[in-house]
Design an enzyme around this catalytic site. Structure first.
Site, mmCIF file in Angstrom:
data_model
loop_
_atom_site.group_PDB
_atom_site.id
_atom_site.type_symbol
_atom_site.label_atom_id
_atom_site.label_comp_id
_atom_site.label_asym_id
_atom_site.label_seq_id
_atom_site.Cartn_x
_atom_site.Cartn_y
_atom_site.Cartn_z
ATOM 1 N N GLY A 51 5.582 -53.883 80.655
ATOM 2 C CA GLY A 51 5.177 -54.679 81.827
ATOM 3 C C GLY A 51 5.784 -54.121 83.099
ATOM 4 N N ARG A 99 1.316 -50.245 77.244
ATOM 5 C CA ARG A 99 2.005 -50.635 76.009
ATOM 6 C C ARG A 99 1.356 -49.762 74.935
ATOM 7 N NH1 ARG A 99 4.806 -55.071 77.603
ATOM 8 N NH2 ARG A 99 3.804 -56.543 79.025
ATOM 9 N N ASP A 139 12.847 -53.861 76.589
ATOM 10 C CA ASP A 139 13.378 -53.563 75.254
ATOM 11 C C ASP A 139 12.420 -52.740 74.399
ATOM 12 O OD1 ASP A 139 11.696 -55.754 75.055
ATOM 13 O OD2 ASP A 139 12.805 -56.662 73.396
ATOM 14 N N THR A 195 12.271 -55.017 84.028
ATOM 15 C CA THR A 195 11.416 -56.072 83.479
ATOM 16 C C THR A 195 11.725 -57.364 84.217
ATOM 17 O OG1 THR A 195 11.037 -57.551 81.585
ATOM 18 C CG2 THR A 195 13.078 -56.313 81.544
ATOM 19 N N ASP A 239 11.684 -60.148 82.951
ATOM 20 C CA ASP A 239 12.216 -61.144 82.002
ATOM 21 C C ASP A 239 13.753 -61.240 82.002
ATOM 22 O OD1 ASP A 239 9.577 -61.376 81.321
ATOM 23 O OD2 ASP A 239 9.731 -60.216 79.476
ATOM 24 N N ASP A 241 15.808 -59.859 80.096
ATOM 25 C CA ASP A 241 16.285 -60.074 78.728
ATOM 26 C C ASP A 241 16.913 -58.828 78.111
ATOM 27 O OD1 ASP A 241 13.921 -58.693 78.678
ATOM 28 O OD2 ASP A 241 13.036 -59.807 77.024
ATOM 29 N N MET A 274 6.637 -66.986 83.347
ATOM 30 C CA MET A 274 6.731 -65.924 82.323
ATOM 31 C C MET A 274 8.160 -65.793 81.797
ATOM 32 S SD MET A 274 4.361 -62.738 83.440
ATOM 33 C CE MET A 274 2.629 -62.702 82.974
ATOM 34 N N ARG A 300 8.515 -64.215 78.379
ATOM 35 C CA ARG A 300 8.390 -63.960 76.941
ATOM 36 C C ARG A 300 9.297 -64.916 76.170
ATOM 37 N NH1 ARG A 300 5.666 -59.495 74.934
ATOM 38 N NH2 ARG A 300 5.744 -58.300 76.832
HETATM 39 O O1 F6P Z 1 7.629 -58.553 79.781
HETATM 40 C C1 F6P Z 1 7.065 -58.872 81.005
HETATM 41 C C2 F6P Z 1 5.955 -59.857 80.846
HETATM 42 O O2 F6P Z 1 5.433 -60.159 82.127
HETATM 43 C C3 F6P Z 1 6.307 -61.143 80.098
HETATM 44 O O3 F6P Z 1 6.990 -62.081 80.892
HETATM 45 C C4 F6P Z 1 4.950 -61.604 79.642
HETATM 46 O O4 F6P Z 1 5.037 -62.412 78.485
HETATM 47 C C5 F6P Z 1 4.251 -60.313 79.330
HETATM 48 O O5 F6P Z 1 4.910 -59.298 80.071
HETATM 49 C C6 F6P Z 1 2.785 -60.275 79.666
HETATM 50 O O6 F6P Z 1 2.283 -59.053 79.253
HETATM 51 P P1 F6P Z 1 0.842 -58.509 79.624
HETATM 52 O O7 F6P Z 1 0.862 -58.071 81.061
HETATM 53 O O8 F6P Z 1 0.634 -57.372 78.697
HETATM 54 O O9 F6P Z 1 -0.115 -59.646 79.435
#
Ligand code: F6P
Length: 326
Positions: free
Chosen positions: A15, A76, A107, A130, A132, A134, A174, A176
């Site tokens: 992300g 990804r 991660d 990120t 998040d 985390d 958001m 995760r």
């Molecule tokens: O890891 C960053 C993040 O924005 C999370 O908070 C969220 O769950 C996820 O990515 C969303 O991913 P995508 O953009 O692939 O939908």
């Protein structure tokens, strides 16, 4: 062990997060300053596997410090879960004569970097990017501060309409499986309740607390819900509370809005510090680690620790929210 590098690569993965461009800028400028060549690897690990490279110089990263997203683009990449995919990635780096590579991401990206470290003699180092927050090994990750401020701005606006209609608003953020965004935004935005993955809550307790607060004279409430909470999908929580309390509620999912926009000064500075730390770390033989900042000091944490160890949320914030929303 200190190493001599001729050419390093840089990629962004997973992300995107505001401040990634500031990190790319710091990496490229610091590498050029230290006499290294730099290759920009496009579209994350997918681009690496496909050999999507671009030669960078100091001007390639002009005028990007203020931009959200990532000029390198991201992905990804499922192929990185396979040995064949990782071998392609290593072959592509070797063909390009890249002997050190900086991975900006979360991660999942560091897991990829760890696998490539084990399977090659190329040096990898990480920069935690990120929203998040985390990642073990850094008090904050690049993008978190901007995402919090973006969500906060939205909550301030939602509060206007929530009070105009005397409604309960559920605002999903958001993060995760982590509640850093929800907890921080909840405290800063004056939320009445927060629901985060780290703490199991009973929906009946939530209803009871809301009923009590209405008895005390509240006419509207903001509940910040982390997307990865253990209770339920936010829409179901909202429906249940509406049914039990006989009050009108609305759900606002902030979603990807939180990932965009110009990075805050805090994120630009963190990105600049960690970008430089990554290049200097490579040169100082700190491969197999992620550069982070703890209590204002740069630290290097082994990749595995960044996801195996869990950063805990600030328990004080949890205690303050009910006190401050009385
Ligand atoms: O890891 C960053 C993040 O924005 C999370 O908070 C969220 O769950 C996820 O990515 C969303 O991913 P995508 O953009 O692939 O939908």
């Amino acid at each position: 062990m200190k190493k001599d590098f001729t050419k390093i690569g840089v990629l962004t993965s997973g992300g995107d997060a505001p401040g990634m461009n500031a990190a790319i800028r710091a990496i490229v400028r610091c590498a050029v300053y230290r006499g290294l060549e730099v290759t920009g690897i496009l579209r994350g690990f997918s681009g690496l596997i496909n050999g999507e490279f671009e030669q960078f110089d100091r001007r390639s990263v002009a005028n990007i410090i203020q931009k959200g997203g990532t000029i390198l683009e991201t992905s990804r990449c499922n192929e990185m879960f396979t040995v064949e995919g990782r071998h392609k990635a290593i072959d592509a780096l070797k063909a390009e004569h890249i002997d050190g590579c900086i991975i900006i991401g979360g991660d999942g990206s560091f897991r990829g970097a760890q696998a490539l470290t084990e399977e090659s003699d190329i040096a990898f180092i990480g920069v935690p990017g990120t929203i998040d927050n985390d990642i073990w090994g850094s008090d904050y990750t690049i993008g978190f501060n901007t995402a919090v401020n973006t969500a906060l701005d939205a909550i301030d606006r939602i509060r206007d309409t929530a009070s105009a209609f005397e409604r309960i608003f559920f605002v999903e953020v958001m993060g995760r499986k982590s509640g850093f965004i929800a907890l921080t935004v909840g405290l800063a935005g004056g939320a009445e309740q927060i629901i985060i993955p780290e703490i199991k809550i009973d929906i009946e307790d939530l209803c009871r607390n809301l009923t009590e607060s209405f008895k005390r004279g509240k006419r509207s409430s903001i509940i910040v819900v982390a997307e990865g909470n253990q209770l339920e999908d936010t829409i179901n929580i909202a429906k249940y509370v509406e049914m039990r309390l006989k009050v009108e509620s609305r759900l606002c999912t902030l979603g990807h809005v939180q990932r965009g926009g110009s990075p805050t000064a805090t994120d630009r500075i963190l990105a600049s510090v960690l970008g430089i730390a990554a290049v200097e770390g490579l040169l100082d033989g700190k491969e197999g680690t992620a550069a982070g900042q703890i209590n204002g000091e740069v630290v290097y944490t082994p990749f595995k620790d960044t996801w195996e160890k869990k950063k805990s949320i600030d328990e004080r914030y949890l205690r303050y929210i009910p006190v401050l929303s009385i």
